[in-house]
Motif scaffolding. Structure first.
Motif, PDB file in Angstrom:
ATOM      1  N   PHE A 148      -8.272  -7.804  -1.160  1.00  0.00           N
ATOM      2  CA  PHE A 148      -9.752  -7.808  -0.823  1.00  0.00           C
ATOM      3  C   PHE A 148     -10.173  -8.543   0.489  1.00  0.00           C
ATOM      4  O   PHE A 148     -10.966  -7.900   1.038  1.00  0.00           O
ATOM      5  N   ALA A 149      -9.832  -9.378   0.716  1.00  0.00           N
ATOM      6  CA  ALA A 149     -10.009 -10.221   2.122  1.00  0.00           C
ATOM      7  C   ALA A 149      -9.695  -9.303   3.254  1.00  0.00           C
ATOM      8  O   ALA A 149     -10.201  -9.193   4.291  1.00  0.00           O
ATOM      9  N   GLU A 150      -8.572  -8.545   3.308  1.00  0.00           N
ATOM     10  CA  GLU A 150      -7.966  -7.681   4.232  1.00  0.00           C
ATOM     11  C   GLU A 150      -8.754  -6.560   4.586  1.00  0.00           C
ATOM     12  O   GLU A 150      -9.049  -6.194   5.982  1.00  0.00           O
ATOM     13  N   VAL A 151      -9.727  -5.963   3.631  1.00  0.00           N
ATOM     14  CA  VAL A 151     -10.576  -4.986   3.860  1.00  0.00           C
ATOM     15  C   VAL A 151     -11.932  -5.269   4.509  1.00  0.00           C
ATOM     16  O   VAL A 151     -12.744  -4.464   4.584  1.00  0.00           O
ATOM     17  N   LEU A 152     -12.259  -6.607   4.354  1.00  0.00           N
ATOM     18  CA  LEU A 152     -13.603  -6.864   5.023  1.00  0.00           C
ATOM     19  C   LEU A 152     -13.498  -6.626   6.407  1.00  0.00           C
ATOM     20  O   LEU A 152     -12.914  -6.846   7.177  1.00  0.00           O
ATOM     21  N   MET A 160      -5.408   3.930  -0.820  1.00  0.00           N
ATOM     22  CA  MET A 160      -5.398   2.929   0.111  1.00  0.00           C
ATOM     23  C   MET A 160      -5.560   1.550  -0.349  1.00  0.00           C
ATOM     24  O   MET A 160      -4.685   0.956  -0.031  1.00  0.00           O
ATOM     25  N   GLN A 161      -6.217   1.004  -1.396  1.00  0.00           N
ATOM     26  CA  GLN A 161      -6.197  -0.071  -2.064  1.00  0.00           C
ATOM     27  C   GLN A 161      -4.840  -0.591  -2.616  1.00  0.00           C
ATOM     28  O   GLN A 161      -4.491  -1.731  -2.414  1.00  0.00           O
ATOM     29  N   ALA A 162      -4.149   0.402  -3.313  1.00  0.00           N
ATOM     30  CA  ALA A 162      -2.964   0.053  -3.882  1.00  0.00           C
ATOM     31  C   ALA A 162      -1.907  -0.158  -2.703  1.00  0.00           C
ATOM     32  O   ALA A 162      -0.894  -1.134  -3.167  1.00  0.00           O
ATOM     33  N   SER A 163      -1.911   0.578  -1.658  1.00  0.00           N
ATOM     34  CA  SER A 163      -1.052   0.338  -0.696  1.00  0.00           C
ATOM     35  C   SER A 163      -1.346  -1.133  -0.090  1.00  0.00           C
ATOM     36  O   SER A 163      -0.329  -1.829   0.367  1.00  0.00           O
ATOM     37  N   ILE A 164      -2.321  -1.435   0.146  1.00  0.00           N
ATOM     38  CA  ILE A 164      -2.885  -2.902   0.478  1.00  0.00           C
ATOM     39  C   ILE A 164      -2.039  -3.891  -0.297  1.00  0.00           C
ATOM     40  O   ILE A 164      -1.752  -4.908   0.101  1.00  0.00           O
ATOM     41  N   VAL A 165      -2.524  -3.815  -1.535  1.00  0.00           N
ATOM     42  CA  VAL A 165      -1.867  -4.823  -2.533  1.00  0.00           C
ATOM     43  C   VAL A 165      -0.424  -4.566  -2.704  1.00  0.00           C
ATOM     44  O   VAL A 165       0.160  -5.952  -2.642  1.00  0.00           O
ATOM     45  N   ALA A 166       0.066  -3.499  -2.489  1.00  0.00           N
ATOM     46  CA  ALA A 166       1.534  -3.621  -2.334  1.00  0.00           C
ATOM     47  C   ALA A 166       2.235  -4.291  -1.288  1.00  0.00           C
ATOM     48  O   ALA A 166       3.068  -5.061  -0.953  1.00  0.00           O
ATOM     49  N   HIS A 167       1.536  -4.162   0.095  1.00  0.00           N
ATOM     50  CA  HIS A 167       1.741  -4.793   1.149  1.00  0.00           C
ATOM     51  C   HIS A 167       1.711  -6.330   0.827  1.00  0.00           C
ATOM     52  O   HIS A 167       2.777  -6.967   1.255  1.00  0.00           O
ATOM     53  N   TRP A 168       0.648  -6.841   0.454  1.00  0.00           N
ATOM     54  CA  TRP A 168       0.619  -8.144   0.113  1.00  0.00           C
ATOM     55  C   TRP A 168       1.525  -8.898  -0.632  1.00  0.00           C
ATOM     56  O   TRP A 168       1.948  -9.648  -0.832  1.00  0.00           O
ATOM     57  N   ASP A 169       1.932  -7.981  -1.646  1.00  0.00           N
ATOM     58  CA  ASP A 169       2.904  -8.244  -2.711  1.00  0.00           C
ATOM     59  C   ASP A 169       4.261  -8.764  -1.804  1.00  0.00           C
ATOM     60  O   ASP A 169       4.790  -9.717  -2.237  1.00  0.00           O
ATOM     61  N   ARG A 170       4.518  -7.932  -1.019  1.00  0.00           N
ATOM     62  CA  ARG A 170       5.807  -8.085  -0.395  1.00  0.00           C
ATOM     63  C   ARG A 170       5.641  -9.455   0.805  1.00  0.00           C
ATOM     64  O   ARG A 170       6.746 -10.141   1.061  1.00  0.00           O
ATOM     65  N   LEU A 171       4.489  -9.373   1.395  1.00  0.00           N
ATOM     66  CA  LEU A 171       4.305 -10.641   2.404  1.00  0.00           C
ATOM     67  C   LEU A 171       3.551 -11.691   2.245  1.00  0.00           C
ATOM     68  O   LEU A 171       3.832 -12.800   2.876  1.00  0.00           O
ATOM     69  N   ALA A 172       2.655 -11.897   1.161  1.00  0.00           N
ATOM     70  CA  ALA A 172       1.819 -13.017   0.985  1.00  0.00           C
ATOM     71  C   ALA A 172       2.584 -14.419   0.785  1.00  0.00           C
ATOM     72  O   ALA A 172       2.255 -15.266   1.594  1.00  0.00           O
ATOM     73  N   TYR A 173       3.632 -14.183   0.011  1.00  0.00           N
ATOM     74  CA  TYR A 173       4.316 -15.486  -0.365  1.00  0.00           C
ATOM     75  C   TYR A 173       5.090 -16.062   1.156  1.00  0.00           C
ATOM     76  O   TYR A 173       5.192 -17.295   1.418  1.00  0.00           O
ATOM     77  N   ASN A 174       5.691 -14.905   1.865  1.00  0.00           N
ATOM     78  CA  ASN A 174       6.277 -15.262   2.952  1.00  0.00           C
ATOM     79  C   ASN A 174       5.481 -15.737   4.064  1.00  0.00           C
ATOM     80  O   ASN A 174       5.834 -16.670   5.220  1.00  0.00           O
ATOM     81  N   GLN A 175       4.229 -15.545   4.151  1.00  0.00           N
ATOM     82  CA  GLN A 175       3.091 -15.984   5.022  1.00  0.00           C
ATOM     83  C   GLN A 175       2.565 -17.111   4.750  1.00  0.00           C
ATOM     84  O   GLN A 175       1.706 -17.638   5.469  1.00  0.00           O
TER      85      GLN A 175
END
Length: 120
Positions: free
Chosen positions: A103-107, A1-16
């Protein structure tokens, strides 16, 4: 689960990521991850105060001077003790923006909700 969240943010973080160059620019989220590009600057304290005034409950910091900026956020929240405000803070030295955002996402609980990336 954590790895998929990190991968999600790798794709989106800079765009957002939003850049807050103007003091009046405010966040729309109650959870902020600060991507510190330039490190400590005195105006960070006023940004934190404004975020707290607008209901931010979590500030995570990654990048240059992450630990020092976390201390500043904590100092602003405590203030002089007369009007202390609660905010959960975390610094992520040596981590990527994607890891800090994950990390923030899973709070949960009072810290549940969308994460906003703020470049500083």
């Amino acid at each position: 689960m954590q790895a998929s969240i990190v991968a999600h943010w790798d794709r989106l973080a800079y765009n957002q990521a939003r850049r807050y160059n103007a003091p009046e620019a405010m966040t729309q989220s109650r959870k902020i991850v600060v991507h510190s590009l330039r490190g400590y600057h005195p105006e960070f304290a006023s940004r934190v105060a404004a975020w707290l005034d607008h209901g931010v409950t979590f500030i995570g910091i990654v990048g240059r001077d992450a630990e020092r900026l976390e201390d500043v956020a904590d100092d602003v929240a405590i203030g002089d003790g007369g009007r202390a405000r609660f905010v959960l803070t975390s610094s992520h030295p040596g981590e990527s923006l994607a890891e800090a955002a994950a990390f923030a996402e899973v709070l949960t609980g009072e810290h549940a909700g969308p994460v906003e990336i703020v470049e500083f």
